[in-house]
Design an enzyme around this catalytic site. Structure first.
Site: not given
Length: 535
Positions: A7, A42, A188, A190, A301-302
């Site tokens: 991601n 993303e 991802d 989530n 951030d991943h």
């Protein structure tokens, strides 16, 4: 052969980090990741926003899915050196190309839109957010997916998340049970699969009065959110068809997180969650060589997650890429011309060199000729005829000054006479002349007291010390809300398990003083206190 999922939190985010900012092209970035199949989530872009360098790198086939309504939101991409046999977008089977895919180009014969879900879920709306790309490589079907966020959202978004998970599960079930295919799901999801995949896992169990190592704590963790229960039931441990291959490779490994909250600098202390997965069907286990996460790879951030398969899984691959590949888009295949192509640039065609005789005649021919009629020429003023006497130098008259007169010696110059006011001048002019004759007053001496106040006002504010650790606090800026742009101080220690979120969110007995305390102070208050002390 390596499959990697990541991601990236925006295709334009990666080049802002090292070492990606040292690489010039998208192909160099992909090569640096050192994988044969690379799945991004993303993308946060649109088809119009992609350059050819990003959409169609030379050594890769690229397949994209973009959101229909929101630009710069969601989006997935799969780059592959291995040529897939077939490619599709979405889960429902309703999304199609122009012209439509033929039966031989489709991956499956049965899709969710033909199942019982068609009457329960708006499948076309579900596929409009650009969350899935499906590729058929022959030995397995690869699904690159970005599941909806696992946050506190509105009821319609919670329902959308539930529907998306149901359709994803149905799509995989059909591939496995009806079409007897091996499947790899990457991306991802989530959701956390177990208590150990959450940084607050032990504290959550303690809050419920349960042992974090016991089954009851795991059950309570899964029941807290429906997405966790869904993921757990989808894995073989919960009776499902999929294997969490990274956890299978590292069964006892703790703190194996793939996502961190960058707003609170959580990555430095590894205060995160594991929500990025590679799930495979059991039939692929004999080909697995290795699987792991890459927490040291920055750019989002991943962090990336990868799976290494034995090369023997591929007997051969097709020579022609599926029509969905971005290199076949009209704008990159030469079929669609841009507006600028219709306007030639200067200097595009070289001009032939002309000989000296030709160049003079061409220059004369090319020069514009001005034709004046006889009627208009008579109206023009005649130029004065030049005579031989005009070429001679005229004798300078005394009224004409010499240039040397402008550079006289300043010492020889007479002092200026004081101007005296005439009787006809008004009173204001007389007063101005009178004041100009008076000697100038000395410059004012600066007030030391006011100078000191200005220096203290403009000087940087020394950071206050947090109340728990007695360490200098760090200054941050509010980025949104009514206080946007306003600066404040908080404890400089990183967040971690048990950091102080405040009395409303964290019981005092659960606070771990090793991490950030709840110190907070507005910068304006700190400056005001510093000025009072200076007085």
């Amino acid at each position: 052969m390596r499959i990697l999922t990541w991601n990236i939190n925006g295709i334009r985010t990666i080049p802002q980090y090292h070492p990606w900012n040292t690489l010039k092209t998208q192909e160099e970035i992909l090569d640096h990741l050192n994988a044969d199949i690379i799945c991004f989530q993303e993308m946060k872009s649109s088809r119009k926003g992609l350059t050819k360098d990003i959409a169609a790198p030379n050594s890769y086939d690229a397949f994209f899915s973009f959101p229909v309504k929101k630009s710069g939101y969601s989006g997935v991409a799969t780059y592959t050196r291995v040529v897939p046999r077939k490619a599709e977008e979405g889960l429902s089977g309703l999304l199609d190309l122009k012209p439509p895919l033929t039966l031989s180009e489709r991956i499956s014969t049965t899709y969710p839109y033909q199942s019982h879900l068609a009457s329960q879920v708006d499948l076309r709306e579900l596929d409009n957010e650009g969350r899935v790309v499906v590729l058929d490589f022959g030995p397995f079907v690869l699904i690159n997916v970005y599941c909806p966020n696992d946050g506190t959202e509105a009821e319609d978004r919670i329902q959308y998340k539930i529907d998306f998970q149901r359709v994803l599960e149905e799509r995989v079930r059909t591939l496995i049970q009806v079409e007897k295919r091996q499947v790899i799901v990457v991306g991802d999801l989530n959701a956390c699969a177990a208590l150990v995949d959450h940084c607050e896992g032990p504290l959550l169990a303690k809050k419920l009065g349960l042992d974090s190592q016991g089954r009851e704590a795991e059950d309570a963790f899964w029941n807290e959110k429906q997405c966790r229960m869904w993921l757990r039931s989808w894995l073989v441990e919960g009776g499902g068809p999929m294997v969490d291959i990274v956890r299978r490779q590292w069964p006892d490994r703790k703190d194996m997180f793939t996502c961190w909250n960058t707003k609170i600098s959580a990555r430095a202390s590894n205060y995160g969650t594991r929500i990025d997965y590679i799930l495979i069907t059991p039939g692929l286990l004999p080909y697995v060589k290795h699987a792991d996460i890459q927490p040291d790879v920055k750019g989002s951030d991943h962090c990336p997650v990868f799976l290494d398969l034995d090369d023997s899984i591929f007997a051969d691959s097709p020579m022609t890429s599926p029509r969905m590949a971005a290199k076949f888009w009209d704008e990159f295949s030469g079929k669609q011309r841009v507006l600028g192509d219709f306007f030639g640039k200067k200097g595009d065609e070289p001009k032939p060199k002309a000989s000296s005789s030709q160049s003079s005649s061409q220059s004369n021919a090319s020069a514009p000729q001005l034709k004046v009629s006889s009627s208009t020429s008579t109206n023009k003023r005649k130029a004065p005829e030049t005579t031989s006497s005009s070429s001679k130098k005229t004798k300078q008259t005394p009224s004409q000054g010499k240039i040397s007169s402008f550079f006289n010696n300043s010492s020889k110059a007479a002092p200026p006479k004081a101007e005296s006011p005439d009787e006809d001048d008004d009173e204001d002019y007389r007063l101005a002349l009178e004041l100009s004759r008076q000697p100038s007053s000395p410059p004012p001496v600066p007030d030391r007291q006011s100078s000191k106040k200005w220096k203290s006002l403009l000087a940087p504010v020394p950071p206050p010390r947090c109340t728990v650790h007695n360490e200098p606090a760090k200054e941050l800026t509010t980025k949104q809300g009514v206080n946007k742009g306003k600066m404040f101080f908080i404890c400089s220690r990183p967040v971690g398990p048990g950091y102080d979120k405040g009395r409303e969110e964290r019981a005092r007995a659960d606070v771990n003083p090793e991490y950030r305390c709840n110190f907070f102070k507005w910068s304006s208050d700190v400056r005001r206190e510093a000025m009072r002390e200076a007085e």
